[in-house]
Design a protein around this motif. Structure first.
Motif, PDB file in Angstrom:
ATOM      1  N   GLY A 103       0.823  -1.208   0.000  1.00  0.00           N
ATOM      2  CA  GLY A 103       0.000   0.000   0.000  1.00  0.00           C
ATOM      3  C   GLY A 103       0.857   1.257   0.000  1.00  0.00           C
ATOM      4  N   ILE A 104       0.208   2.389   0.281  1.00  0.00           N
ATOM      5  CA  ILE A 104       0.930   3.673   0.285  1.00  0.00           C
ATOM      6  C   ILE A 104       1.248   4.103   1.713  1.00  0.00           C
ATOM      7  CG2 ILE A 104       0.731   6.161  -0.123  1.00  0.00           C
ATOM      8  CD1 ILE A 104      -0.662   5.729  -2.625  1.00  0.00           C
ATOM      9  N   GLY A 105       2.512   4.422   1.952  1.00  0.00           N
ATOM     10  CA  GLY A 105       2.889   5.096   3.188  1.00  0.00           C
ATOM     11  C   GLY A 105       3.264   4.157   4.335  1.00  0.00           C
ATOM     12  N   ARG A 132      12.279  -3.860  -1.417  1.00  0.00           N
ATOM     13  CA  ARG A 132      11.159  -2.987  -1.780  1.00  0.00           C
ATOM     14  C   ARG A 132      11.388  -2.584  -3.225  1.00  0.00           C
ATOM     15  NH1 ARG A 132       7.756   1.005  -2.541  1.00  0.00           N
ATOM     16  NH2 ARG A 132       8.492   3.156  -2.593  1.00  0.00           N
ATOM     17  N   THR A 135       8.243   2.896  -6.664  1.00  0.00           N
ATOM     18  CA  THR A 135       8.354   4.087  -7.502  1.00  0.00           C
ATOM     19  C   THR A 135       8.733   5.279  -6.624  1.00  0.00           C
ATOM     20  OG1 THR A 135       6.007   4.580  -7.246  1.00  0.00           O
ATOM     21  CG2 THR A 135       6.632   3.250  -9.159  1.00  0.00           C
ATOM     22  N   PHE A 204       2.673  12.623  -0.164  1.00  0.00           N
ATOM     23  CA  PHE A 204       3.109  12.763  -1.556  1.00  0.00           C
ATOM     24  C   PHE A 204       3.162  14.243  -1.960  1.00  0.00           C
ATOM     25  CE2 PHE A 204       1.952  12.838  -6.142  1.00  0.00           C
ATOM     26  CZ  PHE A 204       2.816  11.892  -6.670  1.00  0.00           C
ATOM     27  N   GLU A 239      10.348   9.014  -1.717  1.00  0.00           N
ATOM     28  CA  GLU A 239       9.178   8.134  -1.745  1.00  0.00           C
ATOM     29  C   GLU A 239       8.581   8.069  -0.341  1.00  0.00           C
ATOM     30  OE1 GLU A 239      10.898   6.260   0.482  1.00  0.00           O
ATOM     31  OE2 GLU A 239      10.284   4.342  -0.367  1.00  0.00           O
ATOM     32  N   MET A 240       7.808   7.018  -0.035  1.00  0.00           N
ATOM     33  CA  MET A 240       7.007   7.088   1.181  1.00  0.00           C
ATOM     34  C   MET A 240       7.110   5.887   2.137  1.00  0.00           C
ATOM     35  SD  MET A 240       3.595   8.895  -0.368  1.00  0.00           S
ATOM     36  CE  MET A 240       2.799   8.888   1.225  1.00  0.00           C
ATOM     37  N   GLU A 241       8.031   4.967   1.886  1.00  0.00           N
ATOM     38  CA  GLU A 241       8.105   3.791   2.773  1.00  0.00           C
ATOM     39  C   GLU A 241       9.523   3.373   3.176  1.00  0.00           C
ATOM     40  OE1 GLU A 241       6.571   3.465  -0.284  1.00  0.00           O
ATOM     41  OE2 GLU A 241       4.491   3.778   0.344  1.00  0.00           O
TER      42      GLU A 241
END
Ligand code: R2B
Ligand code: URA
Length: 301
Positions: A103-105, A132, A135, A204, A239-241
């Protein structure tokens, strides 16, 4: 004793939680798996590579792709099926590869990391590496470049991931396996690749200094100064993770790598204007690189 009736004190590779030893069974709620309902060692005990990415469809594509890439090593050749019984995450098992979306985040990533690590713990999997494949937005790179992360830093440029636990902020370091980075780089071949730091943010839009969110209280000049500052500090993509992924893998004592393709150059803009074909091609590049690495590793064992 753990769920398998064995003393798990020495098998503490993936988890570090004495409370698990008191539990008769464990419901991995977000993948809809009750551990006692299946022969967990038989199904997941041979996992060697965990590949995670944000979207469900990208992970499904990856599972099909890796199935084809590994066809000489695999007994079964039917299309991989989603083993998750929940609609939150997908989970495909292709020979020694477990492909899971996150998922996101960070919050979404953390939930599936807990459950994946417990799954591998109960399965008594060994020598597992985590990837991982995601993107990102690049800084000064040609869009489509795969960045192999050297250091995952938080939005304050620190090599830590923060989590509020019992009302206190706890910081976890985010080291990544240098040798694995080198081995991945050696596999890059025709895939445009760069090596550098990755910034992990909690958003984002404003969190990544974009001007195109619903809210924005800073100027173009403020944004460019910030992006230039982090670029000068060694950050190649945002990015976010990554920081939380690296921190959790470190806590689990597993080798991990982060490979994210850049969808745009954030020094030039904010909007992702790729065609569907360009997007599909680019987002498979980290997957292609990891597939090469997995194949090479299997050939050597
Ligand atoms: C990269 O892309 C997603 C946001 O579009 C997020 O999951 C990330 O890290
Ligand atoms: N994912 C992000 O988090 N940021 C981008 O700019 C592109 C993809």
């Amino acid at each position: 004793m753990d769920l398998n009736g064995t003393d798990s004190s020495s098998a503490s590779q993936f988890v570090s939680n004495d409370h698990l030893k008191q539990m008769d069974d464990d419901v991995l709620f977000h993948i809809g798996i009750r551990v006692g309902d299946l022969d967990i060692k038989k199904v997941f005990g041979d996992v060697k590579f965990v590949c995670m990415g944000g979207s469900t469809s990208r992970i499904k594509e990856f599972a099909k792709f890796i199935q084809n890439e590994l066809k000489d090593y695999l007994k079964a050749d039917q299309e991989p099926c989603n083993l998750s019984k929940s609609d939150r995450y997908v989970l495909y098992k292709v020979g020694p590869v477990l492909a899971v979306n996150h998922g996101i985040g960070v919050p979404s990533l953390m939930v599936i990391m807990h459950e994946t690590l417990k799954l591998l713990h109960y399965a008594e999997a060994q020598d597992v590496r985590f990837f991982r494949i995601g993107t990102s937005g690049g800084l000064g790179l040609e869009p489509g470049t795969v960045v192999i992360t050297t250091r995952a830093v938080n939005a304050l440029l620190e090599p830590f991931s923060e989590q509020v636990i019992l009302g206190k902020v706890v910081r976890f370091p985010t080291p990544l396996d240098k040798q694995l980075q080198k081995e991945l780089l050696d596999c890059s071949g025709d895939i445009l690749t760069a090596v550098g730091d990755t910034m992990c943010t909690h958003d984002f839009y404003e969190g990544q200094g974009r001007l195109d969110g619903a809210f924005c209280d800073y100027t173009l000049d403020d944004k460019l100064k910030f992006l230039q500052k982090i670029h000068d500090a060694g950050v190649l993509n945002i990015e976010m993770e990554s920081a939380s992924f690296a921190a959790m893998c470190n806590r689990a004592n597993v080798s991990a790598a982060v490979l994210c393709v850049t969808l745009l150059d954030r020094l030039k803009g904010d909007q992702v204007t790729l065609t569907k074909e360009q997007h599909e091609d680019m987002q498979m590049r980290p997957a292609r690189l990891v597939a090469k690495y997995i194949k090479k590793t299997l050939e050597q064992t």
